[in-house]
Design a protein around this motif. Sequence first.
Motif, PDB file in Angstrom:
ATOM      1  N   GLN A  85       0.896  -1.174   0.000  1.00 42.89           N
ATOM      2  CA  GLN A  85       0.000   0.000   0.000  1.00 42.89           C
ATOM      3  C   GLN A  85       0.922   1.208   0.000  1.00 42.89           C
ATOM      4  O   GLN A  85       2.068   1.119   0.424  1.00 42.89           O
ATOM      5  N   GLY A  86       0.442   2.365  -0.458  1.00 42.32           N
ATOM      6  CA  GLY A  86       1.298   3.547  -0.411  1.00 42.32           C
ATOM      7  C   GLY A  86       1.686   3.866   1.018  1.00 42.32           C
ATOM      8  O   GLY A  86       0.878   3.729   1.925  1.00 42.32           O
ATOM      9  N   PHE A  87       2.919   4.308   1.222  1.00 41.45           N
ATOM     10  CA  PHE A  87       3.386   4.666   2.578  1.00 41.45           C
ATOM     11  C   PHE A  87       2.450   5.693   3.192  1.00 41.45           C
ATOM     12  O   PHE A  87       2.078   5.590   4.340  1.00 41.45           O
ATOM     13  N   GLU A  88       2.065   6.689   2.374  1.00 38.51           N
ATOM     14  CA  GLU A  88       1.272   7.800   2.893  1.00 38.51           C
ATOM     15  C   GLU A  88      -0.003   7.298   3.563  1.00 38.51           C
ATOM     16  O   GLU A  88      -0.375   7.744   4.623  1.00 38.51           O
ATOM     17  N   SER A  89      -0.676   6.321   2.925  1.00 38.90           N
ATOM     18  CA  SER A  89      -1.955   5.883   3.474  1.00 38.90           C
ATOM     19  C   SER A  89      -1.744   5.129   4.786  1.00 38.90           C
ATOM     20  O   SER A  89      -2.614   5.092   5.626  1.00 38.90           O
ATOM     21  N   LEU A  90      -0.568   4.506   4.925  1.00 35.65           N
ATOM     22  CA  LEU A  90      -0.309   3.736   6.141  1.00 35.65           C
ATOM     23  C   LEU A  90       0.088   4.624   7.308  1.00 35.65           C
ATOM     24  O   LEU A  90      -0.411   4.470   8.412  1.00 35.65           O
ATOM     25  N   ASP A  91       1.027   5.534   7.068  1.00 31.36           N
ATOM     26  CA  ASP A  91       1.696   6.174   8.197  1.00 31.36           C
ATOM     27  C   ASP A  91       1.660   7.690   8.177  1.00 31.36           C
ATOM     28  O   ASP A  91       2.434   8.328   8.865  1.00 31.36           O
ATOM     29  N   ILE A  92       0.759   8.276   7.425  1.00 32.84           N
ATOM     30  CA  ILE A  92       0.694   9.736   7.406  1.00 32.84           C
ATOM     31  C   ILE A  92       0.332  10.266   8.795  1.00 32.84           C
ATOM     32  O   ILE A  92       0.647  11.395   9.145  1.00 32.84           O
ATOM     33  N   ASN A  94       1.456   8.979  11.595  1.00 30.70           N
ATOM     34  CA  ASN A  94       2.544   8.723  12.546  1.00 30.70           C
ATOM     35  C   ASN A  94       3.685   9.655  12.180  1.00 30.70           C
ATOM     36  O   ASN A  94       4.447   9.409  11.248  1.00 30.70           O
ATOM     37  N   TYR A  95       3.779  10.776  12.913  1.00 30.71           N
ATOM     38  CA  TYR A  95       4.715  11.842  12.547  1.00 30.71           C
ATOM     39  C   TYR A  95       6.160  11.348  12.502  1.00 30.71           C
ATOM     40  O   TYR A  95       6.900  11.654  11.575  1.00 30.71           O
ATOM     41  N   GLU A  96       6.564  10.567  13.503  1.00 35.49           N
ATOM     42  CA  GLU A  96       7.964  10.115  13.561  1.00 35.49           C
ATOM     43  C   GLU A  96       8.330   9.285  12.337  1.00 35.49           C
ATOM     44  O   GLU A  96       9.357   9.505  11.702  1.00 35.49           O
ATOM     45  N   LYS A  97       7.470   8.302  11.993  1.00 39.06           N
ATOM     46  CA  LYS A  97       7.754   7.445  10.831  1.00 39.06           C
ATOM     47  C   LYS A  97       7.753   8.261   9.543  1.00 39.06           C
ATOM     48  O   LYS A  97       8.596   8.089   8.674  1.00 39.06           O
ATOM     49  N   SER A  98       6.776   9.151   9.438  1.00 39.91           N
ATOM     50  CA  SER A  98       6.642   9.969   8.236  1.00 39.91           C
ATOM     51  C   SER A  98       7.862  10.886   8.066  1.00 39.91           C
ATOM     52  O   SER A  98       8.409  11.025   6.971  1.00 39.91           O
ATOM     53  N   LYS A 170      -6.308  20.844  16.487  1.00 37.93           N
ATOM     54  CA  LYS A 170      -7.018  21.308  15.291  1.00 37.93           C
ATOM     55  C   LYS A 170      -7.226  20.165  14.291  1.00 37.93           C
ATOM     56  O   LYS A 170      -6.381  19.285  14.156  1.00 37.93           O
ATOM     57  N   ASN A 171      -8.354  20.238  13.622  1.00 36.02           N
ATOM     58  CA  ASN A 171      -8.755  19.272  12.603  1.00 36.02           C
ATOM     59  C   ASN A 171      -7.603  18.990  11.633  1.00 36.02           C
ATOM     60  O   ASN A 171      -6.974  19.899  11.139  1.00 36.02           O
ATOM     61  N   MET A 172      -7.295  17.714  11.348  1.00 35.24           N
ATOM     62  CA  MET A 172      -6.214  17.383  10.422  1.00 35.24           C
ATOM     63  C   MET A 172      -6.615  16.246   9.491  1.00 35.24           C
ATOM     64  O   MET A 172      -6.641  15.085   9.884  1.00 35.24           O
ATOM     65  N   LYS A 173      -6.933  16.569   8.297  1.00 30.84           N
ATOM     66  CA  LYS A 173      -7.374  15.711   7.183  1.00 30.84           C
ATOM     67  C   LYS A 173      -7.634  14.258   7.562  1.00 30.84           C
ATOM     68  O   LYS A 173      -8.599  13.949   8.229  1.00 30.84           O
ATOM     69  N   GLU A 174      -6.773  13.286   7.140  1.00 30.31           N
ATOM     70  CA  GLU A 174      -7.073  11.875   7.386  1.00 30.31           C
ATOM     71  C   GLU A 174      -7.005  11.489   8.850  1.00 30.31           C
ATOM     72  O   GLU A 174      -7.485  10.437   9.245  1.00 30.31           O
ATOM     73  N   GLU A 224       0.238  11.366  18.192  1.00 29.06           N
ATOM     74  CA  GLU A 224       1.290  10.787  17.334  1.00 29.06           C
ATOM     75  C   GLU A 224       1.334  11.450  15.968  1.00 29.06           C
ATOM     76  O   GLU A 224       2.387  11.535  15.354  1.00 29.06           O
ATOM     77  N   TYR A 225       0.172  11.927  15.486  1.00 32.82           N
ATOM     78  CA  TYR A 225       0.110  12.496  14.139  1.00 32.82           C
ATOM     79  C   TYR A 225       0.917  13.801  14.037  1.00 32.82           C
ATOM     80  O   TYR A 225       1.273  14.236  12.940  1.00 32.82           O
ATOM     81  N   ILE A 226       1.220  14.439  15.191  1.00 29.54           N
ATOM     82  CA  ILE A 226       2.079  15.634  15.173  1.00 29.54           C
ATOM     83  C   ILE A 226       3.298  15.457  16.093  1.00 29.54           C
ATOM     84  O   ILE A 226       3.935  16.434  16.476  1.00 29.54           O
ATOM     85  N   GLY A 227       3.609  14.215  16.452  1.00 30.39           N
ATOM     86  CA  GLY A 227       4.812  13.950  17.247  1.00 30.39           C
ATOM     87  C   GLY A 227       4.820  14.701  18.569  1.00 30.39           C
ATOM     88  O   GLY A 227       5.844  15.252  18.972  1.00 30.39           O
ATOM     89  N   THR A 228       3.689  14.714  19.264  1.00 30.80           N
ATOM     90  CA  THR A 228       3.545  15.554  20.470  1.00 30.80           C
ATOM     91  C   THR A 228       2.929  14.764  21.618  1.00 30.80           C
ATOM     92  O   THR A 228       2.004  13.989  21.413  1.00 30.80           O
ATOM     93  N   THR A 229       3.454  14.980  22.824  1.00 35.79           N
ATOM     94  CA  THR A 229       2.870  14.408  24.043  1.00 35.79           C
ATOM     95  C   THR A 229       2.675  15.534  25.053  1.00 35.79           C
ATOM     96  O   THR A 229       3.559  16.377  25.218  1.00 35.79           O
TER      97      THR A 229
END
Length: 344
Positions: A85-92, A94-98, A170-174, A224-229
């Motif tokens: 599958q495209g990387f983007e669809s899997l891990d978009i 997960n900020y660290e992986k992306s 804030k709202n973030m696409k996928e 995780e989507y913005i690499g923040t805790t």
Amino acid sequence: CKILRCNSEYVAATLNLRGSNRNAAYCNALRSYSHCTRKTARTCRGNLAYHSAVHGIEDLMIQNNCSKEGPTSPPRPRPPAPNHQGFESLDICNYEKSFLYKHGQPPSYQHCAAFGDPHIRTFHDDFHTCRVEGSWPLLDNDYLFVQATSSPVTKGSNATVTSKLTIIFKNMKECIDQKVYQAEIDNLPAAFEDGSVNGGERPGGSSLAIRERSPGRHVEIRAEYIGTTIAIRQAGRQLSFSIRAAEEVARAFTEEQDLQLCVGGCPRSQRISRSECCRGSGRAAAETARALCKERLPVEDVYFQSCVFDVVTSGDANFTMAAHGALEDARVFLPNAEKLHIFQ
């Protein structure tokens, strides 16, 4: 600043150029490179790699007789992830992986905290004690808005503490629907305002999650989507806030979003000298506070000094827990352990 991505796309486009149309393809790649740098100009204006790329492109275009207008290289296809599958669809989400995928290295992180009679440790390791009363933004960027509301410790007191925290993801696409978290003294919920504990129904909804570390005392939110805790704590009659944010996320704001205590610290008019508190309060009160703080904070750094200040000005020994909690969060969140203690 995404100049490294522009650089890598240019290198990939020119790596295997051969044959009679090599020069035309090379000019196409240079025009694409130029277009990419223009798109990132605002966020990269202070970056040396960006400025050297811009000058380099101009020189190469002249040397190869390339016109500024004309076709560009087709976008480079992303290599498939292991399951095709495209990387983007899997891990978009997960900020660290992306980030690692795009830049070939892990992201850098920054830490900010607000605790006690508000003491602010900024992303740049500046440390201020603030007089701030009312509502002030700790963060205001493209991804997050965090507001702290301060109130006097007791009626008529100069000492203020954070009595309410509002955090907007804030709202973030996928990845996530917009989510709001609110905490007040004696009300530290382990859920967002809508009752949910994650980012919603979107494919990446689980990349935002909230959990209770200690009931009514310590809540952790992982984005995780913005690499923040983020950690929110209550100690005594005050709330504290700590964050570990990816550097790219912490810097994603415009000039209009200039008042952020995590970025610039307290405005000068709102800063208090911690040494002043203990002069007027009598030596006995200061010595008692020092002894209490020393039990939890053996290193006499700014966390220790803040603890003494808070215990003296409020008369509340629970403030030792506020400084201790902030130090423990810093120990976990700080990318560089050598920066844990600040001495002033």
